[in-house]
Scaffold this active site. Structure first.
Site, PDB file in Angstrom:
ATOM      1  CD  GLU A 249      17.416  67.207  66.286  1.00  0.00           C
ATOM      2  OE1 GLU A 249      16.254  67.398  65.850  1.00  0.00           O
ATOM      3  OE2 GLU A 249      18.201  66.404  65.745  1.00  0.00           O
TER       4      GLU A 249
ATOM      5  CG  PHE B 171      25.790  64.874  54.786  1.00  0.00           C
ATOM      6  CD1 PHE B 171      24.576  64.956  54.107  1.00  0.00           C
ATOM      7  CD2 PHE B 171      25.855  64.116  55.953  1.00  0.00           C
ATOM      8  CE1 PHE B 171      23.463  64.282  54.575  1.00  0.00           C
ATOM      9  CE2 PHE B 171      24.734  63.440  56.420  1.00  0.00           C
ATOM     10  CZ  PHE B 171      23.537  63.529  55.732  1.00  0.00           C
TER      11      PHE B 171
ATOM     12  CE  LYS C 106      32.175  62.204  63.263  1.00  0.00           C
ATOM     13  NZ  LYS C 106      31.437  61.551  62.160  1.00  0.00           N
TER      14      LYS C 106
ATOM     15  CG  MET D 278      -5.201  83.942  71.252  1.00  0.00           C
ATOM     16  SD  MET D 278      -6.383  84.605  72.459  1.00  0.00           S
ATOM     17  CE  MET D 278      -5.562  84.184  74.000  1.00  0.00           C
TER      18      MET D 278
END
Lengths: 81, 564
Positions: free
Chosen positions: B63, B125, B175, B477
């Site tokens: 994601e 859940f 949902k 770096m």
């Protein structure tokens, strides 16, 4: 340390109080007190926020003003020390 | 650049549809053609509705990759980027991308699935309070708990993402809301109120300051590109002939060929840019915010300069440096008001002389590859309108210093947040939005591993992204800072156990090549650019190479280090 009282008017939307508290903490203002109520007729919330900080209050006012649900922010000069 | 004329049609249908289906209708009304995402349990009704939509979904492999692809898409194309994730870990994986978009003011709309309203707050859940988590990393966020609010909220999300100083907006949709039925209200007009009443621009005093200045500098930030004001900025420069410098995110706004342009300022800025800013008596700041990487020690930044500050965001005025004149509002409108010819020939000549005196030196002894020279050659050879993304670290600074960009939308880098792992997925988003342009990501061997799974997205969609991997087998770096500021005590910066990057690319059907000597550079760049599909060029460099100049932390910008 400077003490300030802000008078905030906001739309009565989800988590608007959390947003204000999050901004105050993140921008370096310690919260000393808070009073909040909602006018159920207008769905406008009024929040009195007491804070203290070494930082100028304009920093916090500008950042709270950027929140989408905020209608107005004023510094109460009578209580500002 | 970012269009606000987004409403294409008014919904007139009276038919009932699910929340998921309505989502795609609204996205299409806002001109969305592509989304990036990853499905999961709590967003399944939306993914079910996707199958009936004309919108093309790009399945990313994490994601965070989806969020960065949405950012890259938005920045490269000037559109709102859209990403999807499920509840719980899917949603939390978006957070770094949202934070990145907030720091760099990028308009994206993130849609997250949420557990059903009946079980919200029960530690269900894959339940996480993403609405609460979003407060610090979005411009605004919504959680839809009534199907009748969904349409209006989605329109508001796009309006807020684009209005004023742009930014990311998250819409969390439980949902049961996704599967509930509703009739579209056709509410296509934003109900946003212009809450912030910007005071009238104080142009008169600014013009007086500009006329009196003997050594003015134009300090340009990312706001110019965001405001689609590149043309107005260049007109301003053409009329005033003012010497100019750019922030990292502002690169591309000023034509790199302008004789009075001195390059990037700040921690790894050019010597000419930093010295000119320090000597200036007036800073004309346009869409920039005095970031700490720009100013060095703030109290010693441009110590003799007055400040004219142009910005859209009231909160940036006086935040870190007091403005003598603040000009709030749209740069496109306000910049022309100050475009007047200036009598500063002596100052121009001095700046041009510094630019010549401190020009980059690409002479580099030995046969090992010199990354700045590679990136300069790549910049010279890449096609017109190429778009370059970077990750974060030494390679990022070398790209900023040694590559040239003719528009801010052609250089996408994580500036404010400094997010390793940005470059590859951002390049994917850029390639999706600009399929015929050459998209190049310059990465490092540390950064690329942060979102290396997105090589699979490149393979899946056969995206011809070119990957230039500057490989010093170090977190370069951090290693440089450990050498310079921590007495050479190296801690957790050795990456000599990196995978075989050529073999890794090949595993994703991506052509790849490793080079390690100067003699190979030109041919390898040409081969990569001529290749039709994706290509990874691994460039081995000396692990001891540093980025110069460097302004040490909490130091004035004129006290830069130029070597060890």
């Amino acid at each position: 340390m400077n003490h300030y009282q802000l008078l905030i008017k906001a739309d009565d939307k989800q988590v608007v109080l959390e947003r204000i508290l999050q901004v105050a903490r993140y921008r370096g203002f310690l919260i000393e007190g808070i009073k909040a109520r909602v006018n159920t007729g207008t769905n406008i919330g009024t929040i009195e926020l007491m804070v203290r900080s070494e930082r100028p209050i304009s920093l916090l006012v500008d950042q709270i003003n950027k929140l989408i649900d905020i209608k107005d922010v004023k510094v109460d000069k009578n209580t500002t020390q | 650049m970012y269009s606000v004329g987004w409403v294409k049609k008014k919904m007139t249908s009276e038919k009932k549809q699910t929340g998921g289906s309505l989502l795609f209708d609204v996205l299409q009304q806002h001109g969305v053609e592509h989304v990036f995402g990853y499905p999961g349990g709590a967003i399944m009704p939306i993914y079910d509705a996707l199958t009936d939509s004309d919108i093309q979904h790009f399945l990313c492999r994490h994601e965070q990759g989806a969020a960065f692809s949405a950012v890259g898409y938005a920045r490269a194309a000037g559109k709102v980027g859209v990403c999807f994730a499920t509840s719980g870990p899917g949603a939390t994986n978006l957070i770094t991308g949202l934070a990145d978009a907030l720091a760099d003011s990028i308009p994206i709309v993130a849609i997250t699935g949420q557990v059903a309203t009946s079980v919200m707050g029960s530690d269900a859940f894959q339940e996480i309070d993403i609405f609460g988590l979003s407060l610090a990393c979005t411009k605004h966020s919504f959680q839809v708990t009534d199907i009748n609010d969904l349409e209006k909220v989605l329109h508001q999300a796009f309006a807020i993402a684009l209005e004023g100083r742009q930014g990311p907006v998250l819409v969390d949709i439980p949902k049961d809301i996704q599967i509930a039925h509703v009739v579209s209200q056709g509410s296509v007009v934003s109900t946003l109120k212009n809450k912030v009443n910007l005071p009238p621009a104080n142009v008169g005093s600014a013009i007086a300051m500009l006329c009196h200045a003997k050594q003015p500098i134009l300090y340009v930030g990312g706001g110019v590109g965001m405001a689609n004001a590149v043309d107005e900025l260049r007109d301003f420069i053409d009329i005033t002939h003012i010497p100019s410098v750019s922030t990292l995110k502002g690169l591309g706004a000023i034509s790199p060929d302008n004789e009075n342009y001195l390059g990037m300022l700040g921690m790894h800025g050019t010597k000419a840019a930093n010295l000119a800013v320090q000597e200036s008596d007036l800073l004309v700041v346009v869409g920039a915010r005095f970031d700490d990487r720009v100013t060095g020690k703030l109290t010693e930044f441009a110590p003799n300069a007055k400040v004219i500050h142009f910005d859209i965001d009231t909160a940036e005025i006086n935040k870190r440096r007091a403005a003598d004149s603040a000009i709030l509002g749209d740069l496109k409108t306000n910049l022309p008001a100050l475009a007047i010819p200036l009598e500063i020939k002596g100052w121009q000549q001095k700046c041009q002389q510094m630019k010549a005196d401190f020009a980059w030196d690409y002479n580099h002894p030995g046969s090992t590859i010199f990354a700045p020279a590679v990136l300069k050659e790549l910049s010279d050879k890449m096609p017109l309108n190429s778009c370059v993304t970077t990750d974060v670290g030494q390679h990022q600074m070398w790209a900023a210093q040694h590559m040239s960009f003719d528009h801010p939308s052609n250089f996408l880098t994580s500036a404010g947040m400094g997010t390793m792992g940005f470059g590859l997925p951002a390049a994917i988003g850029a390639q999706v939005s600009r399929p015929t342009d050459c998209i190049i990501t310059v990465s490092g061997d540390g950064s690329i591993m942060m979102n290396v799974q997105e090589l699979s997205t490149i393979k899946r969609f056969q995206l011809p992204v070119k990957i230039v991997l500057i490989d010093n087998a170090k977190l370069g770096m951090v290693r440089q800072w450990q050498d310079l500021f921590f007495e050479g005590r190296l801690s957790e910066t050795d990456l000599s156990d990196n995978p075989d990057f050529v073999m890794l690319a090949n595993a994703f059907d991506i052509k790849a090549k490793q080079i390690s000597s100067k003699a190979e550079v030109s041919g390898a760049i040409e081969e990569m650019l001529a290749h039709n599909g994706p290509y990874l060029l691994q460039v081995k460099i000396d692990a001891a190479d540093n980025v110069w100049p460097l302004v040490p932390p909490n130091t004035a910008n004129d006290k830069m280090m130029e070597s060890t």
